[in-house]
Design an enzyme around this catalytic site. Structure first.
Site, short mmCIF file in Angstrom:
data_model
loop_
_atom_site.label_atom_id
_atom_site.label_comp_id
_atom_site.label_asym_id
_atom_site.label_seq_id
_atom_site.Cartn_x
_atom_site.Cartn_y
_atom_site.Cartn_z
N LYS A 35 30.77 18.85 87.53
CA LYS A 35 30.68 19.69 86.39
C LYS A 35 29.76 21.00 86.71
O LYS A 35 29.32 21.19 87.81
CB LYS A 35 29.74 18.66 85.43
CG LYS A 35 28.47 18.59 85.90
CD LYS A 35 27.72 17.34 84.96
CE LYS A 35 26.41 17.01 85.46
NZ LYS A 35 25.80 15.86 84.52
N ARG A 131 20.44 9.97 74.48
CA ARG A 131 21.16 11.06 74.58
C ARG A 131 22.60 11.05 74.17
O ARG A 131 22.94 11.43 72.91
CB ARG A 131 21.13 11.70 76.00
CG ARG A 131 21.44 13.15 75.99
CD ARG A 131 21.29 13.68 77.47
NE ARG A 131 22.03 13.13 78.65
CZ ARG A 131 22.24 13.65 79.88
NH1 ARG A 131 21.51 14.59 80.10
NH2 ARG A 131 22.92 12.90 80.56
N TYR A 262 6.14 44.88 90.13
CA TYR A 262 6.09 45.22 88.72
C TYR A 262 4.54 44.14 88.37
O TYR A 262 4.08 43.51 88.89
CB TYR A 262 6.95 44.38 87.97
CG TYR A 262 8.12 45.43 87.93
CD1 TYR A 262 8.09 46.45 87.27
CD2 TYR A 262 9.28 44.73 88.40
CE1 TYR A 262 9.09 47.41 87.21
CE2 TYR A 262 10.49 45.60 88.34
CZ TYR A 262 10.36 47.07 87.64
OH TYR A 262 11.46 47.81 87.56
N MET A 310 14.72 42.35 89.17
CA MET A 310 15.99 42.03 88.73
C MET A 310 16.96 41.91 90.21
O MET A 310 17.72 41.12 90.54
CB MET A 310 16.61 43.16 87.98
CG MET A 310 18.06 42.89 87.72
SD MET A 310 18.79 43.89 86.41
CE MET A 310 18.07 43.77 85.00
#
Ligand code: PLP
Length: 378
Positions: A35, A131, A262, A310
Site C-alpha cells: 500500500k 478501527r 531560518y 524547503m
C-alpha cells in the site's frame, strides 16, 4: 544537471527482508504489503525483488491492484480495506482480487452483486483496535451470512493488532479473536510486521501459532523496525529498503556566536564548518528534525544544525576535515560502497523528528529522482 539528491531502492534488501518475514512466520504464507505505493518505494520498482519471496501482494487502492496485474502478477492480491463502493466488485472479479469485508455494507453490496465467479474474502474482526471490523459478537453472524452466499467461495478470518510493537502486546486481542472464532473453519491472518517480529511463535488454539496461515509484512519488508527504539532494524536482521542521499553544495566557515538557518535557531558554539546540503522538507525530509538529528557525511556520522528549509539543510562538518564541497550526505539508509556502506537507520532519523520510519519513507517527494539498485542481482 539535476539537483544532487537521489533515493536509492535496494532491491536485494527488499528480498532479504521478506525472507526474514518468511523465516519468522514458520510455515505461514507471506503477503508483501505494498500500500501507499510500496511505502513510498514504488510498486513497480520493488516488484521483481518482492515477488521472489512473497506469496501475494496486499494493497489498499484498486489502482495499486491494477498496477500489479499490469506487471503480470497472476498470484493473490488482497485489498486490505476491501471495496469502497459496489462497482469496485466488478474490478475484483476482473482482476481476481481477494478483498477484506469489515462492515455490513460490504456484505450487502456483495449480496446484491452478480458475479461471474465466487470470490475469496477476508472477514475482519474488530478485536479491540476499533478501527475496522465486526465486533466479536457480530462476527459469527457476518460469517454465516457470507458462507451462505453464492458470491463467496472462501472466508479467511482476519484481525489487526493495535499494539503488537508495544508494551500492550497481542494477548488481549488474541484472546478476543479466539473466543469469537475458534470453532469457525477457514484460514486465519493476524500478524503485521510487529507481530511477526515479536509474537509470531505464540501458540494459537488448534496447534498453530499466531502467524497462522498468512502474515501481512509491511514495514519490515522495507527495513524499518516497527518497535524502534526498543529494537532496531539490525537487531531484527533487516536491511534498508531505501537510502536518501544528497551532496554538500556549499560550505560556510561560521565564527562562534553566529547563527545558522531560518530563525537563527542554531548558534555556533565555536568556530564551525557548516555544510549546506541539497535536501529539504520539499524532498520529504522532516522539517521538525531538530539540531542534532543524525546524518552521515562520506559515511561518517555527524548532525544537522538549525532549521530544515524547503530545499536545503545544514550539517556539522567541523570534526570532519576531509569532507566538504561535493561530499556525499546520507540522510537515511546506507552510504555508498566507497564510504563503506555505513548505515543510518531511517528509524533513528524519524525518532529524532518525533515520527516513525513509516511516515518518512511514505513521504519521499515526487521530485526526488529514484535509482533502483541490485535489480539484476535480486
Ligand atoms: C498496513 C497494514 C499491515 C502492515 O502493517 P506493518 O506494520 O507495516 O507491517 C497489515 N495489515 C493491515 C490490515 C494493514 O493495513
Amino acid at each position: 544537471m539535476p539537483r544532487p539528491i537521489e533515493a536509492v531502492i535496494h532491491c536485494a534488501h527488499l528480498s532479504h527482508n521478506l525472507g526474514v518475514a518468511r523465516q519468522q512466520a514458520g510455515g505461514a504464507r507471506v503477503w508483501a504489503v505494498v500500500k501507499a505505493n510500496a511505502y513510498g518505494h514504488g510498486i513497480e520498482r520493488c516488484f521483481d525483488a518482492q515477488r521472489q519471496v512473497a506469496d501475494g501482494f496486499a494493497c489498499i487502492d484498486l489502482d495499486e491492484a491494477q498496477r500489479l496485474r499490469d506487471l503480470d502478477w497472476r498470484g493473490p492480491i488482497l485489498l486490505l480495506e476491501g471495496v469502497f463502493e459496489p462497482r469496485d466488485l466488478e474490478l475484483c472479479s476482473r482482476l481476481h482480487l481477494w478483498h477484506a469485508i469489515h462492515c455490513e455494507e460490504q456484505i450487502d453490496w456483495l449480496a446484491a452483486h452478480k458475479l461471474q465467479q465466487p470470490q475469496r474474502v477476508f472477514l475482519k474482526m474488530n478485536s479491540g483496535m476499533n478501527r475496522l471490523g465486526f465486533r466479536p459478537q457480530a462476527f459469527r453472524a457476518a460469517w454465516q451470512r457470507l458462507s451462505q452466499m453464492p458470491q463467496v467461495e472462501d472466508i479467511v478470518l482476519m484481525t489487526h493488532f493495535a499494539d503488537a510493537d508495544g508494551a500492550g502486546g497481542v494477548a488481549a486481542q488474541q484472546a478476543v479473536f479466539e473466543a469469537a472464532s475458534s470453532d469457525l473453519p477457514g484460514e486465519r491472518s493476524l500478524c503485521n510486521s510487529a507481530a511477526v517480529l515479536r509474537h509470531a511463535g505464540t501458540p494459537l488454539r488448534g496447534g498453530i501459532s499466531l502467524a497462522a496461515d498468512w502474515v501481512r509484512a509491511g514495514i519490515m519488508g522495507y527495513g524499518s523496525a516497527p518497535d524502534f527504539p526498543e529494537n532496531d532494524a539490525a537487531h531484527h536482521g533487516l536491511r534498508p529498503g531505501m537510502s536518501l542521499r544528497a551532496k554538500v553544495l556549499a560550505v560556510q566557515e561560521v565564527p562562534a556566536g553566529e547563527a545558522v538557518g531560518y530563525g537563527g535557531r542554531f548558534v555556533a558554539e565555536r568556530a564551525m564548518r557548516v555544510g549546506t546540503v541539497a535536501c529539504g522538507y520539499a524532498d520529504g525530509y522532516p522539517r521538525l528534525a531538530p539540531t542534532g538529528t543524525p546524518v552521515l557525511v562520506d559515511g561518517r556520522r555527524t548532525r544537522t544544525l538549525g532549521r530544515v528549509s524547503m530545499d536545503m539543510l545544514a550539517v556539522d562538518l567541523t570534526d570532519l576535515p576531509g569532507s566538504g564541497f561535493g561530499s556525499e550526505v546520507t540522510l537515511w539508509g546506507q552510504a555508498s560502497e566507497r564510504h563503506g556502506a555505513a548505515l543510518l537507520s531511517i528509524d533513528e532519523v524519524a525518532h529524532a523528528a518525533g515520527t516513525i520510519g513509516y511516515e518518512l519513507m511514505c513521504a519521499l517527494a515526487p521530485r526526488v529522482p529514484v535509482r533502483v539498485e541490485d535489480a539484476a542481482a535480486s
